[in-house]
Design a protein around this motif. Structure first.
Motif, mmCIF file in Angstrom:
data_model
loop_
_atom_site.group_PDB
_atom_site.id
_atom_site.type_symbol
_atom_site.label_atom_id
_atom_site.label_comp_id
_atom_site.label_asym_id
_atom_site.label_seq_id
_atom_site.Cartn_x
_atom_site.Cartn_y
_atom_site.Cartn_z
ATOM 1 N N ILE A 124 64.314 -10.543 14.666
ATOM 2 C CA ILE A 124 63.366 -11.588 14.265
ATOM 3 C C ILE A 124 62.669 -11.292 12.945
ATOM 4 C CG2 ILE A 124 61.470 -10.658 15.702
ATOM 5 C CD1 ILE A 124 62.208 -14.374 14.924
ATOM 6 N N ALA A 125 62.360 -10.034 12.669
ATOM 7 C CA ALA A 125 61.612 -9.737 11.436
ATOM 8 C C ALA A 125 62.407 -10.180 10.215
ATOM 9 C CB ALA A 125 61.297 -8.242 11.358
ATOM 10 N N LEU A 171 69.096 -6.729 28.135
ATOM 11 C CA LEU A 171 68.321 -7.936 27.863
ATOM 12 C C LEU A 171 66.882 -7.680 27.464
ATOM 13 C CD1 LEU A 171 69.834 -9.922 30.764
ATOM 14 C CD2 LEU A 171 70.021 -10.465 28.341
ATOM 15 N N GLY A 172 66.311 -6.588 27.915
ATOM 16 C CA GLY A 172 64.891 -6.355 27.652
ATOM 17 C C GLY A 172 64.588 -6.136 26.185
ATOM 18 N N GLU A 173 65.547 -5.629 25.453
ATOM 19 C CA GLU A 173 65.272 -5.249 24.070
ATOM 20 C C GLU A 173 66.033 -6.006 22.989
ATOM 21 O OE1 GLU A 173 64.419 -0.688 24.158
ATOM 22 O OE2 GLU A 173 65.824 -1.144 25.751
ATOM 23 N N PRO A 174 67.281 -6.414 23.223
ATOM 24 C CA PRO A 174 68.111 -6.891 22.112
ATOM 25 C C PRO A 174 67.551 -8.074 21.323
ATOM 26 C CG PRO A 174 69.489 -6.402 23.995
ATOM 27 C CD PRO A 174 68.067 -6.322 24.472
ATOM 28 N N ALA A 175 66.638 -8.850 21.881
ATOM 29 C CA ALA A 175 66.120 -9.986 21.119
ATOM 30 C C ALA A 175 65.039 -9.571 20.139
ATOM 31 C CB ALA A 175 65.572 -11.059 22.072
ATOM 32 N N THR A 176 64.493 -8.363 20.296
ATOM 33 C CA THR A 176 63.397 -7.937 19.431
ATOM 34 C C THR A 176 63.834 -7.639 17.992
ATOM 35 O OG1 THR A 176 62.131 -7.125 21.330
ATOM 36 C CG2 THR A 176 61.563 -6.196 19.177
ATOM 37 N N PRO A 177 64.959 -6.901 17.771
ATOM 38 C CA PRO A 177 65.256 -6.466 16.407
ATOM 39 C C PRO A 177 65.454 -7.567 15.355
ATOM 40 C CG PRO A 177 66.493 -5.155 17.998
ATOM 41 C CD PRO A 177 65.859 -6.277 18.759
ATOM 42 N N VAL A 198 63.692 0.523 20.175
ATOM 43 C CA VAL A 198 63.802 1.840 19.531
ATOM 44 C C VAL A 198 64.205 1.685 18.054
ATOM 45 C CG1 VAL A 198 64.352 4.254 20.125
ATOM 46 C CG2 VAL A 198 64.643 2.498 21.839
ATOM 47 N N ASP A 199 65.177 2.446 17.569
ATOM 48 C CA ASP A 199 65.505 2.433 16.134
ATOM 49 C C ASP A 199 65.942 1.058 15.626
ATOM 50 O OD1 ASP A 199 65.388 5.052 16.984
ATOM 51 O OD2 ASP A 199 66.959 5.752 15.634
ATOM 52 N N HIS A 200 66.454 0.243 16.525
ATOM 53 C CA HIS A 200 66.896 -1.079 16.074
ATOM 54 C C HIS A 200 65.726 -1.885 15.523
ATOM 55 C CE1 HIS A 200 70.953 -0.629 17.635
ATOM 56 N NE2 HIS A 200 70.421 -0.104 18.724
ATOM 57 N N SER A 201 64.528 -1.608 16.007
ATOM 58 C CA SER A 201 63.380 -2.415 15.556
ATOM 59 C C SER A 201 63.198 -2.273 14.053
ATOM 60 C CB SER A 201 62.105 -2.021 16.311
ATOM 61 O OG SER A 201 61.633 -0.753 15.898
ATOM 62 N N GLN A 202 63.419 -1.080 13.517
ATOM 63 C CA GLN A 202 63.296 -0.948 12.058
ATOM 64 C C GLN A 202 64.633 -1.175 11.346
ATOM 65 O OE1 GLN A 202 62.537 1.702 14.086
ATOM 66 N NE2 GLN A 202 63.638 3.531 13.462
ATOM 67 N N GLN A 203 65.709 -0.609 11.899
ATOM 68 C CA GLN A 203 66.975 -0.663 11.156
ATOM 69 C C GLN A 203 67.506 -2.082 11.022
ATOM 70 O OE1 GLN A 203 68.029 1.668 9.362
ATOM 71 N NE2 GLN A 203 67.168 3.565 10.211
ATOM 72 N N THR A 204 67.284 -2.912 12.018
ATOM 73 C CA THR A 204 67.788 -4.281 11.902
ATOM 74 C C THR A 204 67.020 -5.043 10.839
ATOM 75 O OG1 THR A 204 68.458 -4.232 14.195
ATOM 76 C CG2 THR A 204 68.288 -6.398 13.183
ATOM 77 N N ILE A 230 59.025 -12.743 20.687
ATOM 78 C CA ILE A 230 57.584 -12.783 20.406
ATOM 79 C C ILE A 230 57.047 -11.375 20.154
ATOM 80 C CG2 ILE A 230 55.339 -13.316 21.458
ATOM 81 C CD1 ILE A 230 56.804 -15.777 22.751
ATOM 82 N N PHE A 231 57.569 -10.416 20.885
ATOM 83 C CA PHE A 231 57.158 -9.021 20.680
ATOM 84 C C PHE A 231 57.520 -8.562 19.263
ATOM 85 C CE2 PHE A 231 57.107 -4.438 21.446
ATOM 86 C CZ PHE A 231 56.122 -4.285 22.400
ATOM 87 N N GLY A 232 58.736 -8.883 18.845
ATOM 88 C CA GLY A 232 59.170 -8.511 17.499
ATOM 89 C C GLY A 232 58.425 -9.277 16.421
ATOM 90 N N LEU A 233 58.077 -10.527 16.736
ATOM 91 C CA LEU A 233 57.355 -11.343 15.759
ATOM 92 C C LEU A 233 55.930 -10.824 15.551
ATOM 93 C CD1 LEU A 233 57.520 -13.839 13.928
ATOM 94 C CD2 LEU A 233 56.795 -15.239 15.887
ATOM 95 N N SER A 234 55.282 -10.379 16.635
ATOM 96 C CA SER A 234 53.946 -9.778 16.487
ATOM 97 C C SER A 234 54.014 -8.595 15.520
ATOM 98 C CB SER A 234 53.411 -9.274 17.840
ATOM 99 O OG SER A 234 52.997 -10.350 18.646
ATOM 100 N N ALA A 235 55.036 -7.775 15.694
ATOM 101 C CA ALA A 235 55.177 -6.600 14.822
ATOM 102 C C ALA A 235 55.450 -7.031 13.387
ATOM 103 C CB ALA A 235 56.290 -5.702 15.335
ATOM 104 N N ALA A 236 56.333 -8.023 13.221
ATOM 105 C CA ALA A 236 56.715 -8.435 11.871
ATOM 106 C C ALA A 236 55.523 -9.034 11.126
ATOM 107 C CB ALA A 236 57.853 -9.448 11.940
#
Ligand code: FES
Ligand code: FES
Lengths: 156, 738
Positions: free
Chosen positions: B703-704, B695-701, B528-534, B644-650
């Protein structure tokens, strides 16, 4: 009439010659192990074997496999066991369990079909060959475990 | 979906949100109802979720969707361990989509943290025809299953069941409770040598009331939790037998291919079927308010015929809008509005005026699609006054309720058929209804099952997106280069409160949000918001470090004095990554740290620039403090997945708006990390013993920013907008001495 052999069983289907094998398998034969991911040969979710070679069935018209031997994920264990089909998994499938690879699992039919064909033609690949040879998308990011399993299978 | 309504609901429900222990105990009637409705022969539910048969087979019902996070196994481990069950005798079942197995405890868990977040909003009335209570949902999201349902429902249910079995044996043998012990599905009385299996006790145990406050085990007493146990869903996922929503199949099934209004919010004006109806297998063309569908006896036939249909769409005020326009609007909004308060500390405005030096930077991220591997689909079979449905979902009860309301049926008249879920990431949460609504409305016109499939292109262009967001920062320093001010103005909405807050000890902070609503529908997207804010925060703190002439790692450590868990993960990750040591020529390390969903994560990315002047991410070292690990093997898998999910986005992720509609269509335009671009990932799990984290989400924010911070060292270029692929790094000017 399209005629081909799926997992050792001959199938004759009254379908258009240009119907992709994917939809013939899924909607006509009800064999849902082969997955739809993109429809344009980009993701590999629909990978099956035609005479042992991995092909992306979403862009393979049934006319192109007329009379040929198709193996899907449902038949891989049997095919791997050769002419004496036995219970259990093929080596790649067993490695997938041993390495706990699937997450959502949706890409894994295609991933397993791609890897089993790849290893059959290149039993001891380098990392660069794995990178070039396995181009399937896994949205869950199971790649590190897939690579580990391929290495283990290569060393087995 | 208007934000105002959701905010209203937030205010309405947060009040009831005390964290609640004792799920099983609070609903004593539940296992009675389960015994009345759901058992065969002499098997019995002892508490919610736990059924025991006379032969000692134990069935655990898991009220969450299995999307690959290993939740069925992890939650079963938690109940089985407290129960002292024999893992070999445990069967794991998906709990049926009925209110008996609602999992509202996770909502209460969230409410305890921050108030119920917007992305879970409205659940109160989603499936609520029958039971209008906050607990009546069965949602899987927010990295919540283990830490809320697991901790507050499954463990409690297991412990309660164990106590009921013990009490039953004590009564039967007429001995003191304290003389009894449990092991491997048996109650033992050591003094007399008596032993009874749970199956022998269950008939009487099921008649008892679950205890109010069953005692949970200490970690040292765990037999099953904490072990790397193989997941129960994996065997079916290697032989093609695992069924997903898309795999619903019957002989008489029809298939719908659909074209939705390309501009969000537009309506269908006219349809010219062309030759579509004359095509083989085509049954009917269905016109809906905002779409047209071709229904045929095979999806490919439906899709092909749909291409022959011409459509005319109502004009809207958004027909000319592009991503550039949206960006301009965001800039104007940020320039003209001071927005509303998210967090204020000290007096940032005054400190800015008095500062020796001020830096400013504007960051932005684009819309993102979820693109789960299984395309969106829903099969509905309406049979007069009942219906059957199949769909891969993150909320079975919510989907059942929605189909019921669209079909005009009572909720109980709709039977939900459980399947695995081929990826969710937020796409399959309630409110992202489009495929569900359309499938139901189409199926209403037939008396056979109709499977509506969104092609990959349909899903890419008709998603509910991670919002595009802009964040304008200022930081101010004193004469000695100490940072005094953190000033952040970003476009909303806030879907998860707190994501724009910083852990850093900066005396003056002003964090405010301005209106960022557009016509593009948005929803929760993994983290969620962590993906951009982090990305924003961890980049700008890096800018601050470089500007102050400090090492980014050391500056973070200094500013994290009050956050020992952050410091610990940072130190573990940096050390394991070889931070400060010699790296291969041309490599650099970038780092980022963030807390989200109760877990604290640091990531260090080792990056070099390739011959094409784009970054190569060689390795990511991650340290996570998730309290403790229920199943370390699935923790590791989730961390890698999230990175890897966050890296694809980044690297690649970008949904752009052209003429009001989404430009991208399929994977080639929305590229993913694949085997060749997937880095080596080294995961370190820190067991701090704190409460369980998600665990499902915290590793995503993180990486970018970890990657772009490394790119800065390699090229001197600060990446302030994603994706990275849009940047030209040909004129590199590496930063020395970091
Ligand atoms: S569905 Fe065939 S390659 Fe994606
Ligand atoms: S396991 Fe989910 S897409 Fe690969």
């Amino acid at each position: 009439m399209a005629t081909f052999i799926v997992n050792g069983v001959e199938q004759s289907l009254d379908v258009e010659a240009d119907m992709p094998l994917l939809w013939a398998l899924r909607d006509e034969l009800g064999m849902t192990g082969t997955k739809f991911g993109c429809g344009i040969a980009s993701c590999g979710a629909c990978t099956v074997h035609v005479n042992g070679n991995a092909v992306r069935s979403c862009v393979t018209p049934v006319a192109a496999v007329e009379g040929q031997e198709i193996t899907t994920i449902e038949g891989l264990a049997q095919a791997a066991a050769g002419s004496n089909p036995g219970p259990g998994q093929g080596a790649v499938q067993q490695a997938w369990i041993d390495h706990q690879i699937p997450q959502c699992g949706y890409c894994q039919s295609g991933m397993i079909m791609a890897v089993s064909s790849f290893l059959a033609s290149n039993p001891n690949p380098t990392d660069a060959e794995i990178d070039a040879g396995i181009t399937n998308v896994c949205r869950c990011g199971s790649y590190p475990r897939v690579r580990k399993a391929i290495r283990a299978l290569a060393n087995a | 979906m208007k934000m105002n309504r959701r905010r209203f609901l937030l205010a309405g429900t947060a009040a009831g949100g005390a964290l609640l222990i004792g799920y099983a105990a609070t609903r004593p009637s539940r296992h009675r109802r389960a015994n009345a409705d759901l058992v065969q022969g002499d098997e019995r539910f002892v508490t919610s979720f736990i059924k025991i048969a006379p032969n000692n087979q134990i069935t655990l019902y898991i009220p969450h969707s299995e999307m690959g996070q290993g939740i069925h196994t992890a939650l079963a481990m938690m109940a089985a361990d407290e129960l002292d069950a024999n893992w070999e005798e445990v069967n794991i079942e998906q709990a049926p989509a009925i209110d008996l197995f609602a999992n509202g405890d996770l909502v209460k868990g969230f409410a305890g943290e921050f108030g119920v977040p917007n992305f879970l909003m409205g659940l109160v009335n989603v499936s609520a025809q029958a039971v209008a209570e906050i607990g009546n949902l069965q949602i899987t999201g927010g990295s919540s299953s283990v830490r809320y349902t697991g901790e507050h429902a499954m463990r409690v249910a297991g412990a309660a069941a164990r106590e009921m079995l013990l009490e039953t044996a004590a009564e039967r043998w007429d001995v003191e409770l304290s003389e009894l012990s449990t092991e491997l599905g048996h109650v033992q009385h050591n003094a007399s040598g008596s032993s009874a299996s749970y199956g022998e006790l269950v008939a009487d145990a099921a008649l008892r009331e679950p205890p109010e406050q069953p005692r949970l085990k200490e970690r040292a007493q765990f037999n099953i939790m904490g072990k790397a146990i193989s997941r129960n869903d994996i065997p079916a996922k290697v032989d093609g037998s695992a069924l997903y929503g898309l795999d619903a199949h019957s002989e008489d099934m029809l298939y719908a291919a659909i074209r939705l209004a390309p501009v969000f919010g537009s309506k269908l004006v006219a349809v010219d079927p062309g030759a579509a109806l004359a095509q083989r297998g085509v049954e009917r063309i269905v016109e809906l308010e905002d779409s047209v569908a071709v229904v045929a006896d095979n999806y490919w036939r439906a899709k092909r015929a749909l291409a022959l249909v011409s459509t005319e769409w109502e004009q809207t005020e958004n027909d000319a809008i592009s991503s550039a326009d949206i960006d301009v609007r965001f800039s104007q909004e940020l320039a003209n509005s001071d927005g509303s308060e998210d967090k204020e500390v000290g007096d940032a405005e005054r400190a800015l005026e008095e500062a020796a030096d001020v830096i400013e930077a504007s960051y932005s991220v684009p819309y993102l699609a979820h693109a789960p591997m299984e395309p969106m689909n829903c099969t509905v079979h309406i049979k007069g006054d009942t219906a059957d449905m199949w769909t891969s979902t993150q909320d079975a009860l919510g989907m059942r309720g929605r189909v019921a309301s669209q079909a005009g049926l009572p909720e109980e008249a709709v039977r939900f058929h459980q399947t695995y879920c081929g990826g969710g990431f937020g796409r399959r949460l309630p409110f992202n209804w489009n495929v569900i609504d359309h499938a139901t409305l189409i199926a209403k016109q037939f008396d056979v099952p109709v499977k509506t499939i969104f092609s990959r292109e349909d899903d890419m262009q008709q998603d509910y997106y991670r919002p595009a967001v802009k964040n304008n920062f200022k930081a101010a320093f004193d004469e000695d280069n100490n940072v005094l001010v953190w000033h952040s103005r970003f476009t909303g909405p806030i879907q998860v409160p707190g994501a724009a807050h910083i852990p850093y000890g900066i005396a003056n902070q002003s964090i405010r949000v301005v209106d960022g609503d557009t016509h593009v529908p948005i929803a929760a997207w993994r983290s969620v918001d962590h993906s951009q804010q982090t990305f924003f925060i961890e980049s700008f703190i890096d800018e601050i470090a470089h500007r102050a002439g400090k090492n980014p790692y050391q500056l973070r450590r200094e500013l994290l004095q009050e956050h020992p868990r952050h410091r610990a993960v940072l130190e573990v990750a940096a050390e394991a990554a070889g931070y400060g040591q010699n790296l291969p020529q041309g490599h650099a390390l970038g780092l980022a740290v963030q807390e989200s969903f109760g877990s604290v994560v640091a990531e260090v990315a080792e990056v070099s620039m390739g011959v094409d002047n784009q970054p190569i991410v060689h390795k990511v070292t991650c340290a996570i403090d998730c309290g403790w690990a229920v199943n370390p093997d699935t923790v590791e898998a989730q961390i890698k997945s999230g990175i890897i999910f966050g890296l694809s986005a980044a690297l690649y992720g970008e949904i752009t708006i052209d003429n009001g509609r989404v430009r991208q269509g399929n994977f080639p335009d929305y590229e993913m990390v694949r085997m060749a671009t997937s880095p080596e990932i080294d995961v370190h799990i820190i067991e701090s013993g704190e409460e369980l984290g998600g665990l499902g989400e915290p590793a995503t924010p993180p990486i970018a920013a970890a990657v772009t911070n490394a790119i800065y060292i390699l090229t001197g270029q600060r990446v302030r907008d994603l994706p990275i692929k849009n940047h030209d790094f040909t004129r590199s000017n590496p930063v020395a001495g970091v």
